[in-house]
Every structure is written in C-alpha cells, then in structure tokens.
Design an enzyme around this catalytic site. Structure first.
Site, short mmCIF file in Angstrom:
data_model
loop_
_atom_site.label_atom_id
_atom_site.label_comp_id
_atom_site.label_asym_id
_atom_site.label_seq_id
_atom_site.Cartn_x
_atom_site.Cartn_y
_atom_site.Cartn_z
N ASP A 134 0.64 -1.17 0.44
CA ASP A 134 0.05 0.04 -0.16
C ASP A 134 0.77 1.07 -0.06
OD1 ASP A 134 -1.74 -1.91 0.48
OD2 ASP A 134 -3.23 -0.98 1.73
N HIS A 142 3.45 -2.10 3.26
CA HIS A 142 3.81 -0.92 2.82
C HIS A 142 5.52 -0.76 2.17
CE1 HIS A 142 0.85 -0.88 5.94
NE2 HIS A 142 0.36 0.42 5.02
#
Length: 244
Positions: free
Chosen positions: A45, A191
């Site tokens: 992400d 992430h």
C-alpha cells in the site's frame, strides 16, 4: 547490490475513454480467499515510492514473485514510469484512493470522487483499470462496500495478515509477522513506502517458498482473468553489483 534503474518503456496510452468495469462476479469484499491452491497474495500500500518501490520490484523479479500494488492516486500521478514497470513485469495495480482519507467519514459522492480520480490516473498511465479497492486504514463500512460494488463493480479487499510495519518494529519482526499467517488464500498487507519492509521481503519470499506457497496477485488468487494490458514492454538498465 540493487540499483534504482532508469526505466524505459512503451506506455500503454489509451485511445478511448476509460471503460466502466463490468459485473463479472459477486465478490463485494474479502480479507482472504478460500482456496486449496498453495498461493498467497502479497499486497503493498501507499506507493509508488520513488526509490523503495523500484527496489522492491528488483527483489520480486529475482524471486519471480508477483504482487498487487494499492497505489495512492496522487503518488501514481507523480511516478507514472514506476506504474508502467509494475504492469510490464506482471504485477497488479489496485486503487488506494487519491489522497488516502478515512473513507468511513465521507459521503458517497466524496468517496466515489476519491476512487474515480485514481481509476482515471491508472487508466491514463497503463491502459488498464483497477478491479479492487483497498480502503485506507481498512476503514470502509459494509454499506459503503455495497455502494461501491453497486455503483462501480469494484470489490473491496482488506487483509488477513497485518505486520503493522508502519510502526517500524524492525526488519525481522516484519518478516516474521508477514509469514505467521501465510497460508493458502492469505492476503498479506505491507507498505512499500517503508525501507525496513523492503528489506524484509527476501526473507518473506524465502519463507513462503519453504512452505510450498507461491506469491501471486489478487486477481490470480481469485482465479479472475488476467489483469492489465497486453504487450507493455519494460527495459531497465540494471547496474552491476560492486564489491568492496
């Protein structure tokens, strides 16, 4: 030592307006997939990040592993060449909104605008439209999930494994947490904006392989049709490793 190569690619420039997604399934939302196939989905992400994401792509290429990148629209707009490389190398791009707001606090119109802007940006850059949304912070009510599916035929994907890498607990902790829940059908969150997460990925991929699992995209995990345009070519100049 991996380098951040300057990419050269053939952009998949759309020659027609962005198409609307068609209803091909009834998956409104999911956090894992029921499957007996030895596959997990690696998802990243908040990118693309100008240095971390290319480093991650180098690692995934060495392992022949695939991932889904849930990009923030304003970041994708800044780094279009990284998106082209993602798609050219067989990865999937998902929608992570345009500005990363808490969607559960917003009205339907604002939610759809956040999502639509990113859909358009990805289409303009790579010539394909994301088929799943990852809501920032996982904050998206069941009512909103159904609203999105009813209005855009876009499925909501959260996760079954969260290493909480945003807390910066350290490389080994992140790797161990990502592997802890790695089982067939798992959706692993991470992430690509955090350096320690990138450094944890080789150990994660080694651990996944040791369990007989394969890292695939969300669409592959769901056995959906191939995501992305055909024929997007990427040529990157990789610097030679140096040893001191």
């Amino acid at each position: 030592m991996s380098s951040v190569a300057r990419a050269q690619s053939v952009p998949a420039t759309p020659v027609r307006p962005m198409p609307a997604l068609q209803r091909t399934h009834e998956v409104v939302s999911l956090n894992a997939v029921e499957t007996s196939r030895p596959r997990v989905a690696l998802t990243f992400d908040d990118g693309p990040h100008p240095t971390n994401t290319p480093m991650l792509l180098d690692i995934l290429a060495r392992y022949n592993a695939k991932a889904t990148f849930y990009v923030i629209g304003q970041n994708a707009r800044r780094y279009p060449e990284i998106l082209r490389r993602m798609v050219a190398e067989g990865h999937e791009i998902g929608n992570h909104t345009y500005t990363h707001p808490v969607l559960s606090r917003l009205g339907n119109g604002t939610v759809l605008n956040e999502i639509d802007r990113t859909q358009q940006i990805v289409w303009d850059i790579v010539g394909a439209v994301p088929v799943t949304l990852r809501p920032p912070y996982g904050s998206f009510s069941p009512r909103q999930q159904h609203m999105l599916f009813d209005n855009r035929n876009l499925s909501t994907v959260v996760w079954s494994v969260d290493p909480e890498d945003w807390r910066r607990p350290g490389v080994s902790v992140v790797a161990n947490r990502m592997l802890r829940g790695a089982r067939p059908g798992a959706v692993i969150l991470a992430h690509d904006i955090h350096g320690p997460t990138i450094r944890a990925v080789p150990a994660v991929l080694d651990g996944i392989a040791a369990r007989g699992l394969e890292a695939v995209t969300i669409s592959e995990l769901l056995a959906w049709p191939h995501w992305g345009p055909r024929g997007l070519r990427y040529v990157g100049a990789t610097a030679r490793a140096s040893h001191g």
